[in-house]
Design an enzyme around this catalytic site. Structure first.
Site, short mmCIF file in Angstrom:
data_model
loop_
_atom_site.label_atom_id
_atom_site.label_comp_id
_atom_site.label_asym_id
_atom_site.label_seq_id
_atom_site.Cartn_x
_atom_site.Cartn_y
_atom_site.Cartn_z
N ASP A 86 0.82 -1.21 0.00
CA ASP A 86 0.00 0.00 0.00
C ASP A 86 0.85 1.26 0.00
OD1 ASP A 86 0.71 -0.86 2.67
OD2 ASP A 86 -0.62 0.70 3.45
N GLU A 150 -0.26 -1.28 5.66
CA GLU A 150 0.84 -0.89 6.56
C GLU A 150 0.74 0.57 6.95
OE1 GLU A 150 4.83 0.62 7.72
OE2 GLU A 150 3.60 1.19 6.01
#
Length: 391
Positions: A86, A150
């Protein structure tokens, strides 16, 4: 580049590596929008095409982690590479070039995620491709786990810890951007909420109430002093513990004495100054000031620390030096997923990858091409060294 009698020059194509990173960048994967799926599928397909055993590990809302294994000929040892798929959002109008169309300028690759941290993922994946093209077979297993979310709540790595099937390993490299320095750890994080309760009344009759904001003032001053005290006792690598007031919420209307005040603290943790110490220090201040408040904590992430003298540090340093760089032994300047792999899976863990943490979350984010290339070269030789090889 020659290692172990293998000349990798005919098989290492910088253009191919750059193209791989470009493919990752153009697949938008903002965790704030839950968009990691396309990047996850691309990464899994890339590994499967190289013959790796792969699986998508669902977390929630079609946001899967990616797990892959390149089985070794003996499988007696294993190295795990971790990265997050991400990225944070962008405001395209602020960028010089389209953020999801990687652009090369003056030896740099610009695009969202180039540094944080699709550059590290691309370098690690391409290392496998080069090893295979050169006819090298590793004796031990090389494993990958690419996580989602994350940048927000870490739902990806938490799912990995719930279901770590197939991820048993000896070592872990977290490919976050370190500028090709070796980060032996990172500070932990704890968010602490301290809520003061007073008595509300009309502001014209203040004697009838108790101002919760005023109750919080001496507490916040003591927190400021505590932060200064922490700075006088830093960890030699990770630096000092810190505690800072980052949010204050109190009062609803200009003519009403506030009956509640929330003080939120950002607490950074180091060895010897962990979660229990952080909460105890807050309670000590409240007791000393004879104040009552509700104390709660959230968003806990432990610190990570691998001793600077660990054999993995020395081995990684040797391979970085072999590509002509002089790495520092340092800390990772932000939080990352290293603590989970160290604490929950018991792996000797280091953070090492191309790009600068200063580029993370910035406008016109970039990674230096030379760092990207050298990272891939280091991953190649480190795998061969740690896992053994046949050619």
């Amino acid at each position: 580049m020659i290692y172990g009698g293998v000349d990798f020059a005919p098989y290492f194509d910088k253009t191919e590596l750059i193209s791989l990173l470009g493919e990752l960048v153009k697949r938008r994967s903002e965790s704030s929008e839950g968009r990691e799926y396309e990047t996850a599928v691309f990464s899994e397909n890339y590994m499967r095409e190289m013959g790796l055993e792969t699986r998508l590990q669902e977390t929630q809302d079609n946001r899967p982690n990616v797990i892959g294994t390149w089985k070794g000929t003996q499988s007696d040892k294993a190295l795990l590479f971790n990265g997050h798929l991400d990225v944070v959002p962008v405001e395209p109008s602020q960028w010089q070039s389209p953020p999801y169309q990687m652009t090369e300028r003056e030896g740099r690759l610009y695009g969202r995620g180039t540094a944080d941290m699709k550059g590290g993922i691309a370098a690690a994946l391409y290392a496998v491709k080069v090893l295979q093209k050169a006819g090298v077979r590793l004796k031990g297993d090389l494993k990958f786990v690419f996580t989602v979310d994350e940048e927000l709540l870490n739902i990806g790595v938490k799912k990995v810890m719930e279901d770590p099937k197939g991820l048993k390993a000896d070592w872990c490299i977290v490919g976050e951007p370190t500028g090709l320095d070796i980060a032996i750890g990172c500070r932990g994080l704890l968010v602490i909420d301290v809520e003061f309760e007073g008595v509300s009344c009309h502001a014209a009759q203040e004697q009838l109430g108790q101002n919760a904001v005023y109750m919080a003032l001496p507490f916040m001053e003591e927190i400021r002093k505590l932060n200064e005290a922490y700075k006088r006792d830093p960890h030699p690598i990770l630096g000092p513990a810190t505690v800072n007031v980052t949010v204050i919420r109190g009062g609803d209307k200009e003519n009403v004495i506030p009956d509640r005040c929330l003080v939120r603290l950002d607490r950074r943790l180091i060895p010897g100054s962990g979660k229990e110490r952080a909460l105890a220090d807050v309670q000590e201040i409240l007791s000393r000031l004879n104040l009552e408040a509700k104390v709660t904590s959230s968003a806990f992430l432990n610190y990570a620390e691998t001793p600077a003298g660990d054999p993995l540090v020395k081995t990684l340093k040797r391979h970085i030096e072999a590509v002509g760089r002089s790495p520092e032994i340092t800390d990772f300047k932000a939080s990352c997923e290293a603590p989970w792999f160290q604490d929950d899976l018991g792996l000797t863990t280091l953070t090492f990858g191309p790009g600068l943490i200063a580029q993370a979350h910035t406008v016109d984010e970039f990674v230096d091409i030379g760092e990207l290339v050298d990272a891939a070269k280091v991953y190649i030789t480190l795998c061969m060294d740690l896992l053994g090889y046949e050619s």
